[in-house]
Design an enzyme around this catalytic site. Sequence first.
Site, PDB file in Angstrom:
ATOM      1  N   ILE A  79       0.767  -1.307   0.122  1.00 58.36           N
ATOM      2  CA  ILE A  79       0.049  -0.031   0.206  1.00 58.36           C
ATOM      3  C   ILE A  79       0.902   1.327  -0.004  1.00 58.36           C
ATOM      4  O   ILE A  79       1.888   1.231   0.867  1.00 58.36           O
ATOM      5  CB  ILE A  79      -0.978   0.115   1.331  1.00 58.36           C
ATOM      6  CG1 ILE A  79      -1.705  -1.231   1.442  1.00 58.36           C
ATOM      7  CG2 ILE A  79      -1.807   1.233   1.382  1.00 58.36           C
ATOM      8  CD1 ILE A  79      -2.433  -1.459   2.691  1.00 58.36           C
ATOM      9  N   CYS A  80       0.585   2.219  -0.937  1.00 56.89           N
ATOM     10  CA  CYS A  80       1.064   3.789  -0.843  1.00 56.89           C
ATOM     11  C   CYS A  80       0.144   4.562  -0.192  1.00 56.89           C
ATOM     12  O   CYS A  80      -0.845   5.027  -0.695  1.00 56.89           O
ATOM     13  CB  CYS A  80       1.331   3.829  -2.324  1.00 56.89           C
ATOM     14  SG  CYS A  80       2.481   5.595  -2.267  1.00 56.89           S
ATOM     15  N   LEU A  81       0.433   4.788   1.293  1.00 59.21           N
ATOM     16  CA  LEU A  81      -0.465   5.617   1.861  1.00 59.21           C
ATOM     17  C   LEU A  81       0.485   6.287   2.942  1.00 59.21           C
ATOM     18  O   LEU A  81       1.337   5.784   3.815  1.00 59.21           O
ATOM     19  CB  LEU A  81      -1.619   5.055   2.751  1.00 59.21           C
ATOM     20  CG  LEU A  81      -2.653   5.981   3.348  1.00 59.21           C
ATOM     21  CD1 LEU A  81      -3.328   6.761   2.193  1.00 59.21           C
ATOM     22  CD2 LEU A  81      -3.547   4.857   4.092  1.00 59.21           C
TER      23      LEU A  81
END
Length: 220
Positions: A87-89
């Site tokens: 995940i890119c967050l």
Amino acid sequence: MSRAKRIMKEMQAIQDDPEAHITLEFVSESDIHHLKGSFLGPPGTPYEHGTFVVDIEVPMEYPFKPPKMKFDTKVYHPNISSVTGAICLDILKNAWSPVITLKSALISLQALLQSPEPSDPQDAEVAQHYLKDRESFNKTAALWTQLYAGGNNDGNNDGINANNADEADLYGISQELVQEFESQGFQKDRIIEVLRRLGIKSLDPNDNDSINRVIEELLN
């Protein structure tokens, strides 16, 4: 507050709020650092009606360091790896704060499904699909929700469903385009591989430059 007490308090808060439709449970009762969380796909999105499971590893330094989260459920989304679930967050990285809970992190993931950030992608191929052809992207994401997250087909996938989908459908690639190159003697798996690598989902018959580029790759 110790890490164990904090986690138990957070789990109780989730149990006390069933209307949120969020779950959090230990993978093993003897290991408090490894959990599974889940939430429902946001309404009005291609992820609606799906249930998305997230793997959560809580570090010893929690809540002063963020948990490691990745999707167990396969998701077609610019900010989630379609292969690994990474995940890119920002809140799971440099924007983490000790006031953030596991529940609020899961809610942030739910919000991410509703509002992708294609300019900061985890999966570049999916991000390009999102930017170039939103309607096709939505159909592909809805198909993945149906296949992997238990979602249902609301009739917006042009008859494509879990029973008749193939690899081209899974990546939003035009069946007509694949068939065109198949008619020239190329193998379907190879065609899909090349089209994915080039980020091509469909082609204008007059776009000779792109057609020639695909053929060159197929011949290599």
